[in-house]
Design a protein around this motif. Structure first.
Motif, PDB file in Angstrom:
ATOM      1  N   LYS A 112       0.756  -1.228   0.099  1.00  0.00           N
ATOM      2  CA  LYS A 112      -0.270  -0.158  -0.402  1.00  0.00           C
ATOM      3  C   LYS A 112       0.831   0.501   0.319  1.00  0.00           C
ATOM      4  N   GLU A 138      -3.494   0.661  -3.754  1.00  0.00           N
ATOM      5  CA  GLU A 138      -3.230  -1.100  -3.440  1.00  0.00           C
ATOM      6  C   GLU A 138      -2.430  -1.085  -4.572  1.00  0.00           C
ATOM      7  N   SER A 170      -6.016  -0.731  -6.029  1.00  0.00           N
ATOM      8  CA  SER A 170      -7.277   0.331  -6.018  1.00  0.00           C
ATOM      9  C   SER A 170      -7.191   1.200  -5.345  1.00  0.00           C
ATOM     10  N   HIS A 172      -8.487   4.841  -2.675  1.00  0.00           N
ATOM     11  CA  HIS A 172      -8.863   5.010  -2.166  1.00  0.00           C
ATOM     12  C   HIS A 172      -8.941   6.209  -1.837  1.00  0.00           C
ATOM     13  N   ARG A 173     -10.032   7.390  -1.415  1.00  0.00           N
ATOM     14  CA  ARG A 173      -9.681   8.710  -1.879  1.00  0.00           C
ATOM     15  C   ARG A 173     -10.637   9.366  -0.298  1.00  0.00           C
ATOM     16  N   GLU A 186     -15.299   7.698  -4.724  1.00  0.00           N
ATOM     17  CA  GLU A 186     -13.908   7.338  -2.816  1.00  0.00           C
ATOM     18  C   GLU A 186     -13.409   5.933  -3.714  1.00  0.00           C
ATOM     19  N   PHE A 187     -13.818   4.837  -3.647  1.00  0.00           N
ATOM     20  CA  PHE A 187     -13.231   3.686  -4.343  1.00  0.00           C
ATOM     21  C   PHE A 187     -12.864   3.480  -5.765  1.00  0.00           C
ATOM     22  N   SER A 188     -12.672   4.453  -6.320  1.00  0.00           N
ATOM     23  CA  SER A 188     -13.174   4.452  -8.199  1.00  0.00           C
ATOM     24  C   SER A 188     -12.268   5.462  -8.878  1.00  0.00           C
TER      25      SER A 188
END
Length: 285
Positions: A112, A138, A170, A172-173, A186-188
Motif C-alpha cells: 500500500k 493497493e 485499487s 481509496h480517496r 471514493e473507491f473508483s
C-alpha cells in the motif's frame, strides 16, 4: 705448503662449526614434528578460505514504507506511512567475469502507498484531487534486480538496483479536513487515471547467514516513471505530472535451495565418476 695446509684446515673447521647449528635445528624440527601429541593437534585451528557456490535462494519478506509523490506543479504534502509491504523473492547467485560477487533477483510484492496534501500557508489552501486531501493505493509489483554482494562466513552485505513493473489494484480517496469526495469516487478510478506502473528500484542491506537459512535486512527506494493520471486530465494547455516514490525498510527469511559453500551434489558425483572411470574430459566422458 705449510701455510696452504693450515689455511685449508682452518677453512674446514669453520665450515663444520657453521653447519652444526643448522643441522641441529633441522634435527630438532624433525623430532618435534614426529612427537606431536593428539592433544596438541586438537588445539590447532586451520582457517579455511570461503568459496561461495553458484546457489539459489527463495524467501519471504515483510516491510513498512514511507511514500509521497513528486508533483509538477509542486504541492505541499506529507509523507504517508504504510505498514503493508509483503512479498516473495527468488535470487540466483553466480559468477560474472570469473568473480563470485553477483546475483539476479526477482520478486512479487503486494503493498500500500499513497499521498497526502498539506495546508499551504502562502495560498491559504490545501490542494485536493477529486475532493480528496489523501489517497491510498493497493499495488502489486514485480522487481527484476541486479545484485552485488560480499560474503563472510556468517554475514553478507549487498547492494542491488534494477527495474520494476506494477499495477494499481485499487484506490481509496479520503476527504480530510477541508475536502469532499463524491461517494461514487471514493473507491473508483477515473478514465484519466493510469493504473499501470513501472520505474526504478534499488537498495542496500545485510544478512545473517546460518546455512541453510539467511535473515536479510534491506533498505530500498522505489521511484515510479508512470504518472498517476493523464497529464492533460485537467487542462489541455497546462500539463500536470505526479510520480510516486517510496522508501521501504524490510526484513526477510530466505532458504538456500542448494549449498552455499562446500561441495555440491553435482561436484561429488563428478568426483566419484572420476575415481571410478578416471579423468573425465570436457564433455563428461
Amino acid at each position: 705448503m705449510k701455510k696452504i695446509l693450515i689455511t685449508l684446515i682452518l677453512a674446514l673447521v669453520f665450515t663444520s662449526l657453521s653447519a652444526e647449528p643448522a643441522l641441529k635445528e633441522k634435527k630438532d624440527r624433525k623430532i618435534g614434528a614426529d612427537t606431536l601429541t593428539n592433544e596438541f593437534l586438537d588445539t590447532v585451528t586451520v582457517k579455511k578460505a570461503l568459496v561461495v557456490n553458484d546457489y539459489s535462494l527463495i524467501g519471504i519478506q515483510y516491510g513498512v514504507g514511507l511514500s509521497q509523490v513528486m508533483w509538477n506543479p509542486r504541492q505541499e504534502q506529507k509523507m504517508v506511512f504504510s505498514p503493508v509491504n509483503v512479498g516473495v523473492t527468488y535470487t540466483k547467485y553466480g559468477q560474472m567475469f570469473a568473480m563470485p560477487f553477483f546475483a539476479f533477483k526477482a520478486g512479487l510484492f503486494y503493498a500500500k502507498e499513497g499521498y497526502q496534501f498539506e495546508y499551504n500557508e502562502e495560498y491559504d489552501y490545501t490542494y485536493k484531487i477529486e475532493g480528496a486531501e489523501k489517497a491510498i493505493f493497493e499495488v502489486i509489483e514485480v522487481p527484476l534486480l541486479f545484485q552485488f554482494h560480499f560474503d563472510t562466513w556468517n554475514f553478507k552485505f549487498f547492494a542491488e538496483a534494477g527495474l520494476y513493473g506494477g499495477y494499481r489494484l485499487s484506490i481509496h480517496r479520503i476527504s480530510g479536513e477541508t475536502g469532499f469526495v463524491k461517494p461514487e469516487m471514493e473507491f473508483s478510478f477515473k478514465d484519466t487515471d493510469r493504473r499501470m506502473d513501472y520505474g526504478i528500484k534499488g537498495g542496500v542491506g545485510f544478512a545473517l547467514v546460518f546455512d541453510p537459512l539467511e535473515f536479510h535486512i534491506t533498505a530500498s527506494y522505489k521511484h515510479s516513471l508512470s504518472t498517476l493520471y493523464d497529464p492533460d486530465y485537467n487542462s489541455q494547455y497546462y500539463y500536470r505530472f505526479a510520480y510516486p516514490s517510496n522508501i521501504i525498510i524490510s526484513a526477510g527469511v530466505h532458504f538456500q535451495l542448494s549449498k552455499r559453500t562446500g561441495k555440491t551434489k553435482a561436484a561429488l558425483k563428478k568426483e566419484a565418476k572420476s575415481i571410478v572411470y578416471g579423468d573425465i574430459d570436457s564433455q563428461g566422458r
